[in-house]
Design a protein around this motif. Sequence first.
Motif, PDB file in Angstrom:
ATOM      1  N   PHE A  12      30.093  28.355  45.232  1.00  0.00           N
ATOM      2  CA  PHE A  12      29.667  27.344  44.267  1.00  0.00           C
ATOM      3  C   PHE A  12      29.947  27.751  42.824  1.00  0.00           C
ATOM      4  N   HIS A  13      30.006  29.072  42.595  1.00  0.00           N
ATOM      5  CA  HIS A  13      30.039  29.477  41.193  1.00  0.00           C
ATOM      6  C   HIS A  13      31.408  29.892  40.695  1.00  0.00           C
ATOM      7  N   HIS A  14      32.428  29.652  41.521  1.00  0.00           N
ATOM      8  CA  HIS A  14      33.776  29.824  40.965  1.00  0.00           C
ATOM      9  C   HIS A  14      34.631  28.655  41.420  1.00  0.00           C
ATOM     10  N   ALA A  15      35.137  27.927  40.482  1.00  0.00           N
ATOM     11  CA  ALA A  15      35.962  26.763  40.805  1.00  0.00           C
ATOM     12  C   ALA A  15      37.355  27.232  41.189  1.00  0.00           C
ATOM     13  N   LEU A  86      32.697  21.795  45.592  1.00  0.00           N
ATOM     14  CA  LEU A  86      32.211  21.197  46.850  1.00  0.00           C
ATOM     15  C   LEU A  86      33.094  20.048  47.330  1.00  0.00           C
ATOM     16  N   THR A  87      33.643  19.290  46.389  1.00  0.00           N
ATOM     17  CA  THR A  87      34.482  18.162  46.827  1.00  0.00           C
ATOM     18  C   THR A  87      35.846  18.664  47.298  1.00  0.00           C
ATOM     19  N   TRP A 117      28.181  11.758  47.523  1.00  0.00           N
ATOM     20  CA  TRP A 117      29.088  12.016  46.406  1.00  0.00           C
ATOM     21  C   TRP A 117      30.243  12.919  46.869  1.00  0.00           C
ATOM     22  N   LEU A 118      29.920  13.888  47.742  1.00  0.00           N
ATOM     23  CA  LEU A 118      30.966  14.798  48.213  1.00  0.00           C
ATOM     24  C   LEU A 118      32.015  14.032  49.018  1.00  0.00           C
ATOM     25  N   VAL A 119      31.564  13.144  49.880  1.00  0.00           N
ATOM     26  CA  VAL A 119      32.524  12.421  50.730  1.00  0.00           C
ATOM     27  C   VAL A 119      33.363  11.461  49.875  1.00  0.00           C
TER      28      VAL A 119
END
Length: 575
Positions: A12-15, A86-87, A117-119
């Motif tokens: 989660f904390h690194h894009a 996440l997406t 939102w993810l989907v």
Amino acid sequence: VLWGIHMSCPGFHHAPQHLRCRSLSGAGTLRWNDYDRPEEFNFASDVLDHWTQMEKEGKRSPNPALWWVNDQGDEVKWSFREMTDLTCRTANVLTQTCGLQTGDRLALILPRVPEWWLVCVGCIRTGIIFMPGTTQMKAKDILYRLQVSGAKAIVTTDTLAPEVESVAPECPSLKTKLLVSDHSREGWLDFRSLVKSASPDHICIKSKTLDPMAIFFTSGTTGFPKMAKHSHGFALRSYFPACRKLLQLKMSDVFWCLSDTGWILAALGSLLEPWTAGSTVFAHHLPQFDPKVIIETFFKYPITQCLAAPSVYRMILQQNYTSLRFPTLEHCCTGGEALLPEEQEQWKRQTGVLLYQAYGQSEAGISCGTLRGMKIKPGSMGKAIPPFDIQIIDDKGNIQPPNTEGNIGIRIKPTRPIGLFMYYENNPEKTAEVECGDFYNTGDRATIDEEGYFWFLGRSDDVINASGYRVGPAEVENALAEHPAVAESAVVSSPDPVRGEVVKAFIVLNPEFSSRDPGELTKELQQHVKSVTAPYKYPRKVSESSWVGSGPFERFWGFHCLGLIGCCVAGVKQK
Ligand code: BCO
């Protein structure tokens, strides 16, 4: 407990390193103008990843992108960086694990949970066409949607899984069932654990602006709901300066749209509009609508702007709270059904906040509105929002002068504007039917005044707008026909002080039911409709006509009269 709530997933904390950010020149700077038609556009890479980049560069405040709460005190706060992460994972789940490809259809039937939102964005990243649907749907509604769309995948929760299972054998295209749940279920993929273990590295497709993005089902007078297909241009429209003026959202805004996730209003208000502006999307799970919870939520959280159907505001006003002065609320917008001038006035009096009216459809999103700061004419739904050129037209597509009743038409010739639906999927006849000269005929009646303000009058067909839900009479009549008591029925709109309009059914009973207690039978019929189709369609008013006998003569005249009742009341809207 939702896995996302912990926010402890290491990824989660690194894009991803290779986000394809076609970055804007600075925070909030618009790149496109109202009439631009860029070759390519993708909401995920052009908008969401842009804000991720802004966060990384310290150019966006630390407000979350998504702030989700439920009534058990759980909270999810995801930044744009986390949303991108996440997406991208979701996109990998959809393509790699589920084998879905660009252009495949996915039925998205989730309540207000963060995974919605993810989907949505996962689909946008991959070009999978998502089809939002309300969780009120029953097996038959789902069956119809899966079959007519040829959906290859469905995402839903435990509640609807049995309904899906009951119809899945009749849906040969359906290959993947994804479950959003804390429990596993045989035959279903576990969405949460798949996302958790998926790679956050994903390259967003380079979608053409006019490539398909989503399908919204919309009811008509006859037949089953039509599939209004939208391109990525629908999301681009939220970007246009004229559209941004409707709400004038800022990065610091906390925006709450109360529409159910199945409607286009949610796609706009819970996804596209606020994130285009870099604002925080606020969401309350609200499994059952309760105006008291809404009021408490406005007092508890720093919500600055709100978008909801007029019925929601009406129901809040009817709660008789001593104060409705919400501490942070600055702007309210409403759409989906007509709003009375006195309701607008009452909201202003009680909350101190103006209520701006907008107008839209599943086919066009929000097409008209009183833009923030524009003069409000109580009862008017405001002016056309470019690039839509909206006129009042007659049945041949001729533009009518001010103050003349006609159909609301959106110009599609010589150029179909960005943001208007592409066509009704698999339905060239219906697509052609709504084309009227140079215009798309919305089927709504209105007038325009000399200053360009539109004044809504009603539908030109029999579609019922019950508290913002579009209901086709035939859908309710078909549901009633499945009950043994019903020989024939006619379903119409009826005015209602709370919901604007409600569904009313005139029923001819089969003779063996004519001695039943009317109150009891009404409840039974209402319950029956709620059980075979989405409950929002159930007839809140029922009028029984048990006088039809069993002989052919009596039945002929009974049905004939019923038909007349139906025709008349549909036109004049019965009490
Ligand atoms: O009133 P009852 O209690 O008898 O029945 C209600 C619900 O309790 C019940 N129900 C809901 N979910 C159920 C269920 N029953 C069984 N199983 C379930 N899963 O069924 C009835 C549903 O009716 P409702 O949803 O109208 O009633 P409710 O809960 O009072 O909600 C009121 C509103 C105002 C919140 C609701 O009607 C609403 O959300 N309206 C707005 C719709 C909307 O967002 N429209 C916009 C569409 S997009 C558009 O127009 C384009 C604009 C750009």
